[in-house]
Design an enzyme around this catalytic site. Structure first.
Site: not given
Ligand code: SAH
Length: 205
Positions: A50
């Site tokens: 993000s």
């Molecule tokens: N907080 C992260 C941003 C991640 S982007 C950072 O700081 O890098 C969102 C993430 O949510 C992705 O890695 C994706 O694989 C995950 N995601 C999507 N649906 C999900 C679910 N149902 N359960 C767990 N993770 C999920």
């Protein structure tokens, strides 16, 4: 950091946490030069880390006071979890993609952070074992607030969820809800942009 202040981040703890976590460690080497731009970056598996102002904003909305447990759905690179580790006693972070979760754990350990726990699972179910949480942050866009997350929230706890229109998934609004008894008070906080949350309570395929 001046950048974050100009984007409306005021909480001193959050600004300090953002200063102390080296974002370049959460992206691949080729992208390190870009790590301090206020932009999302690819982390593989079609996912992104993000953008810093978004991480700071969500942390601020969780009203951190250095105590309590926080749950993050979507570990991704682990960057958001690292920031939260400075702001809460314990961080629980769920990611569905094993490659990302393992890499996030590795980076967090290399940085000497020990209050973050990862789980590979469909995070739309939350992580009931350690509930209730003072705050729950979802870092992927969901079609509605997943019920299990409301159940796993403390009384007075904060739930931060980007909501997307299932027919137009690019149309997203950041929301914050506060749990009061059986009711949930939800406010909309403007447009945002996240990758989709999939899974049981995620975006329809
Ligand atoms: N907080 C992260 C941003 C991640 S982007 C950072 O700081 O890098 C969102 C993430 O949510 C992705 O890695 C994706 O694989 C995950 N995601 C999507 N649906 C999900 C679910 N149902 N359960 C767990 N993770 C999920």
């Amino acid at each position: 950091m001046r950048d974050l202040q100009s984007r409306g981040i005021r909480d001193k703890r959050v600004l300090e946490a953002m200063r102390s976590v080296p974002r370049e460690r959460f992206v691949e080497e080729a992208l390190r030069a870009e790590a301090y731009n206020d932009a999302a970056l690819p982390i593989g598996e079609k996912q992104t880390i993000s953008q810093p102002s978004t991480v700071a904003r969500m942390a601020e909305l969780a009203l951190p006071d250095g105590t309590g447990k926080v749950l993050e759905i979507g570990s991704g690179s682990g960057y958001g979890a690292a920031v939260l580790s400075c702001l809460f006693e314990l961080v629980y972070s769920v990611e569905r993609l094993p490659v990302l979760s393992r890499r996030a754990l590795g980076t967090i350990r290399e940085l000497g952070i020990h209050n973050v726990h990862f789980k590979i699972f469909d995070g739309s179910y939350g992580w009931s074992e350690f509930a209730p949480y003072r705050a729950i942050l979802v870092t992927a866009a969901a079609p509605e607030i997943p019920k299990p997350l409301v159940e796993q929230l403390e009384e007075g706890g904060r739930l931060i969820v980007p909501l997307a229109d299932p027919r137009n998934p690019e149309q997203q609004t950041l929301t914050r809800s506060v749990k009061r008894g059986d009711a949930l008070e939800t406010e909309s906080l403007g447009a945002c942009r996240f990758v989709p949350m999939v899974g049981r309570y995620g975006m329809p395929k």
